[in-house]
Design an enzyme around this catalytic site. Structure first.
Site, PDB file in Angstrom:
ATOM      1  N   ASP A 535       1.210  -1.362  -0.250  1.00  0.00           N
ATOM      2  CA  ASP A 535      -0.203  -0.185  -0.271  1.00  0.00           C
ATOM      3  C   ASP A 535       0.895   1.111  -0.400  1.00  0.00           C
ATOM      4  O   ASP A 535       2.216   1.040   0.003  1.00  0.00           O
ATOM      5  CB  ASP A 535      -1.208   0.221   1.170  1.00  0.00           C
ATOM      6  N   THR A 537       0.420   4.668   1.599  1.00  0.00           N
ATOM      7  CA  THR A 537      -0.055   5.691   2.198  1.00  0.00           C
ATOM      8  C   THR A 537       0.362   4.953   3.776  1.00  0.00           C
ATOM      9  O   THR A 537      -0.580   3.712   4.026  1.00  0.00           O
ATOM     10  CB  THR A 537      -1.400   6.213   2.586  1.00  0.00           C
ATOM     11  N   ASP A 736      -2.063  -1.090   5.511  1.00  0.00           N
ATOM     12  CA  ASP A 736      -1.746  -0.025   7.249  1.00  0.00           C
ATOM     13  C   ASP A 736      -3.025   0.269   7.876  1.00  0.00           C
ATOM     14  O   ASP A 736      -3.302   0.547   8.571  1.00  0.00           O
ATOM     15  CB  ASP A 736      -0.495   0.722   7.794  1.00  0.00           C
TER      16      ASP A 736
END
Length: 849
Positions: A535, A537, A736
C-alpha cells in the site's frame, strides 16, 4: 445479480447433483448447490422468479426452494464501484461483493479452524470429526447492547448507568462470554488441574534416579507407585479424557491424526502401568526393579497428556485472536444515531434507521449509515475507507459512508443504505469471507501420523504374534511386553513438539527483530512468496500530510516571509492541510501575525487581511475569484508539482500571486532500500493505492517499482490479489489501513505495518512493529530458517522412534539376547524430546539482516 436460496428435500449428494442440474438448465442461470448447508447460490443475468425455480425442481423430485433471508442482493443495489458501492460479478476470478446481512444467529456458527471439510459449519460447539480440533465460533454482528437492573428487570436502558428505582448498577442483558473465551477458560482450568497432579507424579518418578532416595525413607516404591496411580486418575479421566475420545473417534472413522498417536501412546503407557501395578507377577524379572516392582509409566502418560493440553490451550488463544479483526471492524460501526422527526431530534439505535430517514451528524461523530448530505458543507475523515490521510471536503449531494468521521461542523444527511448494505458491512463481510476461503495447509505432523500410526500398530501386532508363536516361555508375556514397548517408543511426544517449539522460538526471535508472526502457516508460506503488494499511505509513506517546501516567486519576499503569511492565514482555519502548515511554521520558529476579515471559501481556500493587505491562499479557482495575477513561470512550477501528485496552494498578496506551498505525504527513508533488497531476492514489488494516478506514478517511479495501480477501493485490492493468485502466484500484501484488511486476509501472507490500524494488524499474518518495509526481508529470512528447523525437529522426533521400534520388537534378541524394556523406550522418547528442544533453541542465536 446474485441470490441465495434454501433447499429442502435433499438427503445425499445424488439429490444435490439433481437439484444443481435442474437449476442450471434454466436459461440465464448459473447455480452452485451445496448439501451442507442445503442451499443454492444463483447468479442471474436477469431476474428469475422463485416460482419458476420451484417448477424446475418439482419436475425433478420432491424439493422446495425459498429465498434465504441471509443472503440477497439485486440490481437495485448496484451502482458504480467508485461511488463505494458493489458490483456483482459471476466471474470467480473477479470475486463477488454480496450484500449479506450480518445478523446474529442464536446458537452461533462453528467451523473447524483447519477447514477439513471446506466451509462446512456446525450448529453446536464440539470437535471436528476429521482432525479432532475444537470447533471455533464464527464472529457475528450483535444487536446494540441493552442494560437492565438485576433487581428490577422492567428497567431497560441503551446505556450503562444506575437503576432509577434502587440505584444498583445496570448490567448487560446479554452478558454471555464469547464461545472462544469459554473454550479457552475451560482448557485453562483443565491444564491447571493436570499440572497440579502431573508435577508430583514426575517428581516421584524422577526421584528413583537419586542415590539414597529420600522418598523411600517414607515408604517403599510399591506404595509410591500407588500414589502415582491415584494422582494420574484426575489427569487421565478428567483433564485430558477428551484426547482419548478423539483418538477413539479417529480410529472408528479411520481418519488418523495426532490424537490417534496421543491416545494410543499415552493410553497404552497408562494401562501397562495399571496392569504392572495390579499383576506384577505376570512380568519377567528383567522388567522389574531391584525392589521387585515392575517399572510403571504413569509419569510418561501424564506428562505427554499435559504437554498436549498446553498445545491445545495455546491453539485456543490463537483462534480467539484470529477473529479479532472482525471484532475491530464491528467496533467502527456506531450503534446510535440522531434521527430528525419533524422539529425534534431523537437518539435511536442503528437497527431502527430506515432508508429515507433524515439524520443529523454532529462534529466528531461517526457517520451512522451510507447516504448523501442534504444540508451542510463539511470535512470527512475517510481514511478507514480509502486509507488516505487527507480528509475530504463534502457538500450537499455528496456521498458519505458509515463509520467515517465528521469534522468540526454539523450536517444533515439522508439515509440511503442501512444494515448489511453499508460499505462498512461490505468490508466486514469481505474480511470474513477472505479469512474463511483460504485452503489451510494440513499440519505436516498429521500427514506423517496418517502413515506412521497404522504402520506402528501393525508392527506392534506383528511383534505380538511372532513372540507368541516363536518366543520363549512365558511367550505371551514376552509378546505383550514387547508389543507395549513398540507402542511406547512410537509415542508422539517429540512429534507434537517438533513444530510448536520451532515456531515458538522463531516467533520470539522475530519479535526481537520487529517482526511479529501470527502462526506457523504464515512462516511456511512466506518462504515461497513470488510477489509483494504494498500500500502507499502509511506503508511506503509516512501516512500524514506534511509541508515539503515553500517557494517564493517575488524578489521582495523570501521563503520565511511567504511562510509567515501562509500560517497567519491558516491559524484561523480548522482544515487538516492548514494544520500541517502550522506544524511546519512551528518547526521553523515563524511567528503568527493577526488576521482580520478571515473567510473560508469551501473548495477553494481562505482569504483575510494582514497589515492592510489582502491575502488569499488556495487553489487556482480562488486566484481567479480574487483576480490575482499568476505568472506563467509560477503556473508551470505548480503544474510540475501537481503532476507528481502533490497538493499545492497559491499565495496571493493584493492582486498578485507571490509564491506557493507544497504539501505531500513523504516517502519513508527506509522504503527505497527495502524495496531494492526485495527485488534483488527475485521478488516483484507492486503498489496498490487509493490515491490518484499522478501521485501513484510519481511514487512508483521514485522507488523503481515493478508496477502500480491507483484509485483502488478495498474490493479492488481484494479482486486484484485474487487475479494474481488465479495466475498461480503466491502473494504477500503489506498494508496499514482498514481499507487494506480484506486484501490482507485474502493474500497468501498479509503483512501489516505496526504503525497502522488495529484492524490491519489483526487481519495480517505478519506485523512489522516499526512499520519498516525492511521487516519483509527479515520475515523471509526467518521463514526459511524456521522451516528448516522444523524439518530437522521432525527428523529428531521420528529418528529415535524409527530406530527404536525394531529393537523394541526384539530383532536383536536372537543374536545378542537384548530386549528393549518400556523404560528404555520411555527414555528414548525423552531423548527425542530433548533433541527437539535443543535444536529449536538454536534459532535464538540466528542472525536476521
Amino acid at each position: 445479480m446474485k441470490h441465495t436460496y434454501k433447499i429442502t428435500g435433499m438427503s445425499c449428494d445424488g439429490c444435490r447433483t439433481k437439484v444443481e442440474k435442474a437449476l442450471n438448465a434454466i436459461e440465464g442461470i448459473s447455480a452452485v448447490v451445496t448439501l451442507e448447508p442445503p442451499q443454492a447460490t444463483i447468479n442471474m443475468q436477469k431476474h428469475v422468479s422463485t416460482e419458476k425455480l420451484q417448477e424446475a425442481l418439482s419436475a425433478t423430485g420432491n424439493y422446495t426452494i425459498v429465498m434465504s433471508n441471509q443472503h440477497h442482493s439485486d440490481a437495485s443495489n448496484h451502482h458504480d464501484v467508485k461511488s463505494h458501492e458493489t458490483h456483482q460479478n459471476p466471474d470467480p476470478h473477479h470475486g463477488t461483493m454480496v450484500s449479506k446481512p450480518l445478523t446474529t444467529n442464536s446458537g452461533g456458527k462453528y467451523y473447524c479452524p483447519m477447514h477439513c471439510e471446506g466451509d462446512k459449519t456446525y450448529d453446536k460447539p464440539g470437535n471436528c470429526p476429521v482432525c479432532g480440533m475444537d470447533l471455533v465460533q464464527q464472529p457475528s454482528v450483535k444487536k446494540a447492547t441493552k442494560y437492565t437492573c438485576p433487581m428490577h428487570p422492567e428497567i431497560i436502558r441503551d446505556e450503562p448507568g444506575s437503576c432509577p428505582i434502587c440505584g444498583m448498577d445496570l448490567v448487560p442483558m446479554d452478558a454471555d462470554a464469547e464461545e472462544e473465551d469459554q473454550t479457552y477458560s475451560k482448557l485453562l482450568r483443565k491444564f491447571k488441574i493436570a499440572t497440579v497432579f502431573t508435577i508430583p507424579i514426575f517428581i516421584i518418578s524422577m526421584s528413583e534416579m537419586i542415590p539414597n532416595n529420600p522418598l523411600f525413607k517414607i515408604m517403599d516404591l510399591q506404595y509410591w507407585n500407588w500414589v502415582q496411580f491415584a494422582l494420574s486418575i484426575p489427569v487421565v479421566f478428567y483433564a485430558t479424557w477428551m484426547f482419548f475420545e478423539r483418538a477413539w473417534r479417529s480410529i472408528a472413522t479411520w481418519k488418523l491424526n495426532m490424537f490417534t498417536l496421543i491416545g494410543i501412546g499415552a493410553g497404552v503407557a497408562w494401562l501397562f502401568s495399571v496392569v504392572a501395578l495390579l499383576f506384577p507377577n505376570v512380568f519377567p524379572d528383567q522388567f522389574k526393579t531391584h525392589m521387585g516392582t515392575v517399572y510403571v509409566y504413569f509419569e510418561a502418560a501424564t506428562v505427554i497428556l499435559t504437554l498436549v493440553l498446553l498445545g491445545q490451550l495455546l491453539e485456543a488463544r490463537a483462534h480467539g485472536k484470529t477473529n479479532s479483526a472482525i471484532k475491530e471492524l464491528l467496533k467502527l460501526a456506531p450503534n446510535k444515531a440522531t434521527k430528525i422527526v419533524g422539529e425534534k431530534e431523537l437518539l435511536v439505535a442503528i437497527d431502527d434507521i430506515q432508508k429515507g430517514d433524515l439524520l443529523r451528524v454532529k462534529p466528531g461523530e461517526k457517520v451512522p449509515v451510507d447516504g448523501s448530505i442534504k444540508i451542510g458543507e463539511v470535512t470527512i475523515d475517510e481514511s478507514m475507507i480509502s486509507g488516505e490521510p487527507i480528509p475530504v471536503d463534502k457538500k450537499p449531494g455528496d456521498k458519505v459512508s458509515s463509520g467515517t468521521i465528521n469534522g468540526n461542523k454539523t450536517f444533515t444527511m439522508l439515509a440511503e443504505k442501512v444494515g448489511s448494505e453499508t460499505l462498512l458491512s461490505q468490508i466486514i463481510e469481505m474480511v470474513n469471507s477472505a479469512s474463511r476461503s483460504k485452503a489451510p495447509i494440513q499440519k505436516l505432523a498429521d500427514k506423517i501420523s496418517g502413515y506412521f500410526v497404522p504402520i506402528v500398530v501393525l508392527i506392534a501386532i506383528a511383534t505380538f504374534i511372532v513372540w507368541a508363536i516363536y518366543g520363549p516361555e512365558p511367550s505371551y508375556v514376552y509378546a505383550f511386553v514387547n508389543a507395549i514397548a513398540v507402542l511406547i517408543i512410537a509415542c508422539p511426544c517429540a512429534l507434537g513438539l517438533a513444530t510448536p517449539m520451532s515456531v515458538m522460538v522463531g516467533v520470539g526471535k522475530g519479535a526481537k527483530s520487529g517482526v511479529l508472526i501470527k502462526n506457523a502457516e504464515s512462516l511456511e508460506k512466506m518462504n515461497v512468496i513470488d510477489i509483494v503488494i504494498i500500500d502507499k499511505t502509511g506503508t511506503v509513506t509516512e501516512g500524514k500530510p506534511s509541508v515539503e517546501k515553500v517557494i517564493s516567486t517575488n524578489p521582495g519576499l523570501n521563503e520565511n516571509d511567504i511562510l509567515q503569511r501562509i500560517i497567519s492565514l491558516n491559524s484561523s482555519s480548522e482544515h487538516p492541510l492548514a494544520q500541517a502548515t502550522l506544524r511546519y511554521g512551528q518547526e521553523k520558529n515563524i511567528n503568527v501575525q493577526p488576521i482580520s476579515n478571515f473567510e473560508a471559501i469551501t473548495g477553494k481556500g481562505v482569504i483575510g487581511m494582514l497589515e492592510g493587505k489582502k491575502l488569499a491562499l488556495g487553489n487556482k479557482k480562488l486566484m481567479e475569484q480574487v483576480e490575482a495575477e499568476v505568472s506563467s513561470e509560477l503556473h508551470e512550477q505548480i503544474k510540475a508539482e501537481q503532476r507528481q501528485g502533490k497538493t499545492v496552494s497559491y499565495l496571493a498578496v493584493g492582486s498578485k500571486a507571490v509564491g506557493f506551498v507544497v504539501i505531500s505525504d513523504k516517502i519513508k527513508p527506509s522504503s527505497a532500500i527495502a524495496i531494492k533488497k526485495l527485488q534483488e531476492e527475485g521478488l516483484e514489488v507492486m503498489m496498490f493505492t487509493g490515491d490518484n494516478e499522478d501521485t501513484a506514478r510519481a511514487v512508483s517511479e521514485t522507488l523503481n517499482l515493478d508496477g502500480f495501480k491507483a484509485g483502488m477501493l478495498p474490493e479492488d485490492k481484494l479482486n486484484e490479489i485474487k487475479h494474481l493468485q488465479a495466475e498461480g502466484k503466491k502473494v504477500a500484501m503489506a498494508g496499514d489501513g482498514i481499507n487494506d484488511a480484506p486484501a490482507l486476509s485474502q493474500a497468501d501472507i498479509g503483512i501489516a505495518m505496526g504503525t497502522g490500524t488495529d484492524v490491519a494488524i489483526e487481519s495480517a499474518a505478519i506485523t512489522l512493529v516499526k512499520g519498516d518495509l525492511n521487516g519483509i526481508a527479515k520475515a523471509r529470512q526467518l521463514s526459511h530458517k524456521v522451516m528448516r528447523n522444523i524439518k530437522e525437529n521432525l527428523f529428531f522426533a521420528l529418528g529415535y522412534n524409527v530406530l527404536g521400534i525394531p529393537i523394541a520388537a526384539g530383532v536383536l534378541y536372537p543374536f545378542f539376547g537384548i530386549l528393549l524394556s518400556p523404560m528404555i523406550a520411555a527414555l528414548a522418547m525423552s531423548f527425542s524430546s530433548v533433541s527437539v528442544i535443543l535444536n529449536s533453541l538454536r534459532l535464538r542465536s540466528t542472525k536476521l539482516d
